[in-house]
Design an enzyme around this catalytic site. Structure first.
Site, PDB file in Angstrom:
ATOM      1  N   ILE A 184      10.868   4.020   6.127  1.00 50.73           N
ATOM      2  CA  ILE A 184      10.504   3.117   4.892  1.00 50.73           C
ATOM      3  C   ILE A 184       9.066   3.425   4.739  1.00 50.73           C
ATOM      4  O   ILE A 184       8.375   4.073   5.375  1.00 50.73           O
ATOM      5  CB  ILE A 184      10.673   1.613   5.336  1.00 50.73           C
ATOM      6  CG1 ILE A 184       9.679   1.380   6.616  1.00 50.73           C
ATOM      7  CG2 ILE A 184      12.126   1.311   5.765  1.00 50.73           C
ATOM      8  CD1 ILE A 184       9.521  -0.004   6.948  1.00 50.73           C
ATOM      9  N   ASP A 226      -2.426   7.088   8.132  1.00 50.53           N
ATOM     10  CA  ASP A 226      -1.550   5.973   8.926  1.00 50.53           C
ATOM     11  C   ASP A 226      -0.239   6.987   9.111  1.00 50.53           C
ATOM     12  O   ASP A 226       0.707   7.325   8.537  1.00 50.53           O
ATOM     13  CB  ASP A 226      -0.839   4.974   7.874  1.00 50.53           C
ATOM     14  CG  ASP A 226      -0.008   3.980   8.634  1.00 50.53           C
ATOM     15  OD1 ASP A 226       0.584   4.197   9.552  1.00 50.53           O
ATOM     16  OD2 ASP A 226       0.111   2.771   7.971  1.00 50.53           O
ATOM     17  N   GLY A 274       4.032  -0.182   4.622  1.00 52.83           N
ATOM     18  CA  GLY A 274       3.423  -1.548   3.741  1.00 52.83           C
ATOM     19  C   GLY A 274       2.301  -1.311   3.189  1.00 52.83           C
ATOM     20  O   GLY A 274       1.899  -2.050   1.664  1.00 52.83           O
ATOM     21  N   HIS A 297       7.531   6.197   9.225  1.00 51.33           N
ATOM     22  CA  HIS A 297       7.575   6.371   7.730  1.00 51.33           C
ATOM     23  C   HIS A 297       7.659   7.702   7.536  1.00 51.33           C
ATOM     24  O   HIS A 297       7.798   8.135   6.166  1.00 51.33           O
ATOM     25  CB  HIS A 297       6.040   5.893   7.249  1.00 51.33           C
ATOM     26  CG  HIS A 297       5.839   4.533   7.532  1.00 51.33           C
ATOM     27  ND1 HIS A 297       6.571   3.554   7.078  1.00 51.33           N
ATOM     28  CD2 HIS A 297       4.891   4.101   8.355  1.00 51.33           C
ATOM     29  CE1 HIS A 297       6.144   2.426   7.386  1.00 51.33           C
ATOM     30  NE2 HIS A 297       5.180   2.840   8.175  1.00 51.33           N
TER      31      HIS A 297
END
Length: 294
Positions: free
Chosen positions: A218, A198, A221, A203
């Site tokens: 961040i 990912d 998820g 990120h």
């Protein structure tokens, strides 16, 4: 480009055969924090090939071309329908569920197909919620894994679709938790986790994070998803992955690398409910979590 409805419900991905090996399984486990304690032999089983176990949540990235994020890789609309694309700088993962129809081997080859199963219009300037399902099958055509995803497209509302119809979230018990544990994330958690496939710059790249409305990168998820799977195994299932039939949650607030998770868990028969808080910031980051055991 706007969402075209109901054409979007015809968008499917072509069947794709993929494979993964033991190294992929171990790298994923390290990416969600397993193996940090070299003397924890139960977690060693997820990062050492001698007796390797597969963390059930790894299915979200092992087929990296279809890791649960909308749209399906190589998706296309049916002939005669209009194809939707989104403003990906404004798309966030909303909910994730994985169902394991049987335990996964440490390596293997499967075929994945996927498609859009629903779209909710929250209104212009309020965004849209999109639902996607991906299915893994084995060489015999037997179903192995089903992944169900919802994504919040913040910039794509007002397309004229239905405003209701989203599944009701799993209710969190109102009694005190049966167990509470803490798991700390690492400041470099994103840099490790993204190696599993990912590579969204949100990120890792501060500028990409600012463009998306965040003051810094961040945590993925799906990394949080993996940490909650790990927490359920640790706290409730004695790391027995064969017991886990499904795992799902809803994200309610962004997570930052370095956050410490306080994870509340409840057991009711074959249902394990969970919720995740970051006490230092006074936020609940995961709600309506549910693991179903066999």
């Amino acid at each position: 480009m706007p969402i075209y409805y109901p054409d979007i419900l015809q968008q499917k991905s072509a069947p794709k055969t993929f494979s993964y090996v033991e190294k992929d399984v171990m790298l994923y486990a390290v990416g969600v924090g397993m193996g940090a304690d070299p003397l924890n032999e139960q977690e060693l089983d997820f990062v050492y090939e001698k007796r390797l176990k597969v963390l059930p949540s790894a299915v979200t990235v092992l087929a990296t071309a279809n890791g649960g994020f909308w749209p399906p890789a190589n998706s296309s609309a049916s002939p005669g329908s209009r194809e939707t694309t989104l403003d990906y700088t404004a798309v966030l993962h909303g909910e994730q569920k994985v169902e394991l129809h049987r335990p996964l081997p440490p390596s293997g080859a499967f075929t994945v197909t996927g498609g859009v199963t629903g779209a909710i219009d929250k209104g212009k300037d309020k965004g849209a919620i999109l639902f996607n399902e991906s299915v893994w099958t084995d060489a015999a055509g037997e179903k192995v894994v089903t992944l169900t995803t919802s994504s919040f497209a913040r910039a794509d509302g007002g397309f004229g679709g239905p405003s209701e119809g989203a599944p009701k979230p799993h209710p969190t018990p109102t009694r005190a938790p049966d167990k509470t544990i803490e798991i700390a994330t690492r400041p470099d958690q994103c840099a490790i986790y993204r190696l599993s496939g990912d590579t969204n710059p949100l990120h890792i790249d501060p500028e990409a994070a600012r463009v998306s409305g965040f003051d810094r990168p961040i945590l993925h998820g799906l990394c949080t998803f993996g940490i909650t799977c790990r927490a359920v195994l640790q706290a409730m299932l004695d790391y027995d992955t064969d017991q886990m039939a499904s795992h799902q949650l809803r994200w309610s607030s962004p997570v930052y690398p370095g956050d410490v998770f306080t994870i509340d868990l409840w057991r009711d028969g074959k249902e394990i409910s969970f919720e995740v808080h970051v006490k230092a910031r006074g936020v609940t980051v995961v709600k309506n979590g549910l693991t179903v055991v066999r």
